[in-house]
Scaffold this motif. Structure first.
Motif, short mmCIF file in Angstrom:
data_model
loop_
_atom_site.label_atom_id
_atom_site.label_comp_id
_atom_site.label_asym_id
_atom_site.label_seq_id
_atom_site.Cartn_x
_atom_site.Cartn_y
_atom_site.Cartn_z
N GLU A 258 9.66 -2.67 -4.03
CA GLU A 258 10.45 -1.95 -5.04
C GLU A 258 10.66 -0.50 -4.63
OE1 GLU A 258 11.86 -3.25 -7.55
OE2 GLU A 258 10.77 -5.05 -8.17
N PRO A 259 11.82 0.07 -4.94
CA PRO A 259 12.04 1.48 -4.61
C PRO A 259 11.00 2.38 -5.28
CG PRO A 259 14.11 0.41 -5.21
CD PRO A 259 13.01 -0.56 -5.54
N LEU A 260 10.46 3.30 -4.50
CA LEU A 260 9.51 4.30 -4.99
C LEU A 260 10.11 5.67 -4.69
CD1 LEU A 260 6.73 5.11 -6.13
CD2 LEU A 260 5.83 4.93 -3.80
N LEU A 261 10.39 6.43 -5.72
CA LEU A 261 11.10 7.70 -5.57
C LEU A 261 10.39 8.60 -4.56
CD1 LEU A 261 13.50 9.39 -6.68
CD2 LEU A 261 11.87 10.41 -8.30
N GLY A 262 11.13 9.07 -3.59
CA GLY A 262 10.61 10.01 -2.60
C GLY A 262 9.91 9.38 -1.42
N ALA A 263 9.65 8.07 -1.48
CA ALA A 263 8.88 7.40 -0.42
C ALA A 263 9.79 6.72 0.59
CB ALA A 263 7.94 6.37 -1.04
N PHE A 264 9.33 6.62 1.80
CA PHE A 264 9.91 5.72 2.79
C PHE A 264 9.09 4.43 2.80
CE2 PHE A 264 11.16 9.85 4.66
CZ PHE A 264 12.53 9.61 4.84
N VAL A 265 9.77 3.32 2.97
CA VAL A 265 9.07 2.08 3.30
C VAL A 265 8.96 2.04 4.82
CG1 VAL A 265 9.10 -0.44 3.20
CG2 VAL A 265 9.98 0.89 1.27
N VAL A 266 7.75 1.84 5.33
CA VAL A 266 7.49 1.83 6.77
C VAL A 266 7.04 0.44 7.17
CG1 VAL A 266 6.19 2.88 8.66
CG2 VAL A 266 6.76 4.23 6.62
N TYR B 32 4.29 2.00 1.90
CA TYR B 32 5.06 3.16 1.47
C TYR B 32 4.43 4.41 2.06
CZ TYR B 32 6.88 0.18 -2.35
OH TYR B 32 7.46 -0.82 -3.09
N LEU B 33 5.26 5.37 2.48
CA LEU B 33 4.78 6.64 3.00
C LEU B 33 5.28 7.77 2.11
CD1 LEU B 33 3.16 7.87 5.41
CD2 LEU B 33 5.38 8.39 6.44
N PRO C 190 0.82 -1.22 0.00
CA PRO C 190 0.00 0.00 0.00
C PRO C 190 0.85 1.26 0.00
CG PRO C 190 -0.68 -1.53 1.73
CD PRO C 190 0.60 -2.05 1.20
N VAL C 191 0.31 2.33 -0.59
CA VAL C 191 0.95 3.64 -0.59
C VAL C 191 0.05 4.60 0.18
CG1 VAL C 191 1.85 5.55 -1.97
CG2 VAL C 191 2.00 3.20 -2.84
N LEU C 192 0.57 5.20 1.26
CA LEU C 192 -0.20 6.12 2.09
C LEU C 192 0.40 7.51 2.02
CD1 LEU C 192 -0.82 3.96 5.31
CD2 LEU C 192 -2.22 4.14 3.25
N ASP C 193 -0.46 8.51 1.98
CA ASP C 193 -0.05 9.91 1.84
C ASP C 193 -0.30 10.63 3.17
OD1 ASP C 193 0.35 12.59 1.18
OD2 ASP C 193 -0.50 12.35 -0.82
N LEU C 194 0.79 11.06 3.83
CA LEU C 194 0.67 11.68 5.15
C LEU C 194 0.00 13.05 5.08
CD1 LEU C 194 1.36 11.03 8.10
CD2 LEU C 194 3.53 12.23 7.79
#
Length: 343
Positions: free
Chosen positions: A226-234, A38-39, A6-10
């Protein structure tokens, strides 16, 4: 690229109102179902992320004699450089080199204190990179603030209030940062960059370069983060799994070494309760308590509610050279007793 986590937007959290409620719902699902996400929208500039990865590249490019001046074996506080194969996971050598720091503390007298009190102390810093100290300590402070925000969000998810963990971090949470390099491997060698494990704290943030390798164990098998530009994996740590009686999931993960001719750089930040804290077993609302199945604990690696015990246990298992040099007074029996002695 199709992402499997999942990708979450803070930014939804900061927006408040209905946007925050939506964020909390998605955060709870991600932490319950996968334990990884991902954050994005976290406010940490891309330029800062690139500077940290460049700092990692600069450090690992130093001559080996410079890196060994700050080798972890010189530190009873488990700070400094670890060579390739110098750390163990499940008793097997990890094929990575790394540089570890924690909060910067003056040396504290540990006589008549529990064994974990020796974790307090100063970091080691390479003289060849004088900017490293301020850069990494500032980065660590910034990620501390970010994880405290996430911890408050989890407090709301679990107990409908945002302060249930505050007493465990009132003196400042335990912080631990690693710069990591995974070299490429020939096809004929083992692929264990780091073996399958769970993280011991509350939360972990991982900054990756463009080289994949991080994998997460789910009911569908191993999924690639997979690496996502600008994201942290949490990911969720075992302390949150303990506190929520297994409602939240601490998930096994590993890093597969990159192929020959490539390398992988990352920076991992671990946040836990302060070392002298005891993690609470939360009283969950009935709708959540019914889904809490208890924490999944490895009988060979038992979990302690006392934070310092947990941290030292993990450090001693992972770094036998530091254990042999600085903790030789702790026999197998004495270790168990010393770890459980309260301040």
């Amino acid at each position: 690229m199709s992402l499997e986590l999942p990708v979450l937007d803070l930014r939804l959290w900061y927006a408040g109102g209905e946007a925050r409620r939506q964020f909390l719902m998605w955060l709870g699902e991600a932490a319950r179902d996968v334990g990884f996400f991902y954050l994005v929208g976290h406010g940490v500039a891309q330029s800062q992320q690139e500077a940290i990865l460049q700092l990692a590249a600069d450090f690992f490019a130093l001559p080996i004699q410079e890196k060994r001046k700050v080798e972890m074996v010189h530190s009873p506080h488990f700070r400094g450089y670890t060579r390739l194969g110098g750390e163990l996971t499940l008793g097997q050598a990890d094929q990575r080199e790394q540089f570890d720091i924690m909060a910067e503390h003056p040396y504290r007298q540990h006589t008549n204190r529990p064994a974990w009190y020796r974790l307090y102390g100063p970091n080691q810093w390479p003289k060849a990179l004088p900017q490293m100290r301020s850069t990494l300590l500032n980065w660590q402070d910034q990620l501390t603030d970010l994880t405290v925000t996430l911890l408050r969000a989890f407090s709301l998810i679990l107990c409908d209030r945002d302060d249930v963990f505050d007493h465990t971090i009132k003196g400042g949470p335990f912080r631990h940062t690693k710069l990591i390099r995974y070299p490429g491997r020939p096809v004929t060698t083992a692929e264990q960059g780091v073996g399958a494990h769970k993280d011991a704290g509350y939360l972990t943030l991982v900054l990756q370069d463009g080289q994949s390798g991080l994998e997460v164990l789910t009911e569908r098998g191993w999924l690639k983060a997979e690496p996502l530009l600008g994201a942290f994996v949490v990911n969720i740590g075992e302390l949150l799994e303990l506190a929520s009686n297994g409602y939240l999931r601490a998930t096994y993960h590993r890093v597969v070494s990159p192929p020959e001719g490539a390398e992988r750089l990352s920076c991992a930040f671990f946040m836990a309760a302060q070392l002298d804290a005891t993690v609470p077993l939360l009283s969950l609302p009935e709708r959540l308590a019914l889904q809490a199945k208890g924490p999944a604990s490895d009988p060979l690696n038992p979990l302690f509610y006392q934070v310092g015990q947990n941290v030292l246990k993990g450090r001693l298992r992972s770094h036998p050279d530091v254990a042999a040099k600085h903790y030789a007074d702790l026999t197998t029996t004495a270790t168990s007793t010393a770890l459980q002695t309260a301040v």
